[in-house]
Design an enzyme around this catalytic site. Structure first.
Site, short mmCIF file in Angstrom:
data_model
loop_
_atom_site.label_atom_id
_atom_site.label_comp_id
_atom_site.label_asym_id
_atom_site.label_seq_id
_atom_site.Cartn_x
_atom_site.Cartn_y
_atom_site.Cartn_z
N PRO A 163 15.78 -26.37 57.11
CA PRO A 163 14.80 -25.43 57.75
C PRO A 163 14.73 -25.62 58.98
O PRO A 163 14.65 -26.95 59.37
CB PRO A 163 13.61 -26.36 56.47
CG PRO A 163 13.56 -27.83 56.35
CD PRO A 163 15.62 -27.67 56.73
N GLU A 164 13.99 -24.63 58.99
CA GLU A 164 13.93 -24.40 60.86
C GLU A 164 12.29 -23.98 60.73
O GLU A 164 11.91 -23.54 60.39
CB GLU A 164 15.30 -23.26 61.58
CG GLU A 164 16.28 -23.25 61.46
CD GLU A 164 17.04 -23.99 62.44
OE1 GLU A 164 16.11 -24.29 63.76
OE2 GLU A 164 17.89 -23.39 62.54
N LYS A 214 9.60 -29.51 64.26
CA LYS A 214 8.83 -29.67 63.00
C LYS A 214 9.21 -30.33 62.41
O LYS A 214 9.45 -30.66 60.72
CB LYS A 214 11.59 -29.33 62.96
CG LYS A 214 11.73 -28.09 63.11
CD LYS A 214 13.32 -28.16 62.51
CE LYS A 214 14.47 -27.61 63.40
NZ LYS A 214 16.00 -28.00 63.60
N ARG A 258 26.68 -29.78 68.96
CA ARG A 258 26.76 -28.83 67.43
C ARG A 258 27.64 -27.21 67.41
O ARG A 258 27.99 -27.39 68.70
CB ARG A 258 25.50 -27.60 67.86
CG ARG A 258 23.55 -29.40 67.76
CD ARG A 258 23.84 -29.78 66.80
NE ARG A 258 24.11 -29.32 65.08
CZ ARG A 258 22.69 -28.86 64.38
NH1 ARG A 258 21.33 -28.96 64.95
NH2 ARG A 258 22.60 -28.06 63.56
#
Ligand SMILES: [Zn+2]
Length: 259
Positions: free
Chosen positions: A2-3, A59, A249
């Site tokens: 979920p962004e 977030k 990442r």
């Protein structure tokens, strides 16, 4: 994962609980309670509290109550179920199965309804009174001035700086790759090396990327996305995409048009 777009949808769903009083707290998993928070503290401090507002920074969703604040994080696979309904019922890394053990945290309300945080991979968490001062300005309302400030003076790679939640809150891995690809900027440049025109272009494309992905209903529907595989090519010019680790990442970018 979920962004920020999904998390904002979660927040909107959770806002349906504003005004309700918590009758019971379901907190079976000590590991899911983060920081100094314990499952005992969650039960003790939240039972009887009334939800006042559901907010979001990046977030992190924060429920203000007439008692403590409650922070919710969704990790890679977290979802929210409010009164039996899910705002988004399919995520990229999602499993179509459901097991009761995946319900890591829940609130039952007086009179009616419940909220459940469902997280198969258990990488999210809940925390009482989370430290909001450690988060930068929210990505969905990021101004050009705030972006300039986040990049100023930093010798860190541009992408790493954008992923640093203390500088800008809410940008995730796929979203940053998409925005940099659209803005024609290399992820490995020093953050401070952008001139004012490039910073303005980046700001415009962060906003556009968020808007486009929001319209398409999620964070994993960007134009770069089909090329994100070993041997993948740039959807714009067909050049082979570079794949490397930036800011810890996995990063895909096009050396032909991103500089
Ligand atoms: Zn390209």
């Amino acid at each position: 994962m979920p962004e920020i777009i999904e998390v904002e949808a979660y927040r909107r769903a959770i806002s349906a609980t504003e005004g309700r009083r918590i009758a019971q707290v379901h907190a079976p998993d000590e590991w899911f309670a983060k920081g100094d928070t314990t499952t005992d503290a969650l039960r003790l401090e939240l039972t009887g509290a009334r939800i006042e507002e559901a907010r979001r920074i990046g977030k992190l969703v924060i429920l203000d109550t007439d008692g403590p604040r409650l922070g919710l994080r969704f990790g890679m696979t977290g979802k929210i179920v409010v009164d039996g309904a899910m705002p988004i019922d399919h995520l990229l890394y999602d499993s179509p199965r459901h097991e009761p053990a995946w319900d890591r945290f829940g609130l039952e309300f007086e009179g009616r309804g419940a909220m459940v945080l469902r997280d198969p991979r258990r990488l999210g968490g809940v925390q009482l009174d989370p430290d909001e001062s450690r988060l930068g300005p929210d990505a969905l309302s990021l101004t050009l001035g705030q972006l300039s400030q986040a990049l100023a003076g930093s010798t860190v790679a541009l992408k790493a700086r954008l992923l640093d939640q203390r500088r800008v809150a809410g940008l995730g891995n796929l979203l940053v790759d998409e925005a940099l690809w659209r803005a024609r900027l290399s992820p490995v440049r020093e953050a401070r090396s952008l001139d004012p025109k490039e910073t303005a272009r980046l700001h415009r494309h962060i906003r556009r990327t968020l808007a486009v992905l929001g319209e398409r209903g999620g964070s994993h529907t960007g134009d770069l996305h089909p090329g994100r595989e070993r041997g993948g090519c740039c959807p714009r010019d067909g050049a082979p995409l570079r794949r490397e680790q930036v800011g810890g990442r996995t990063t895909y970018w096009c050396p032909a048009h991103q500089s």
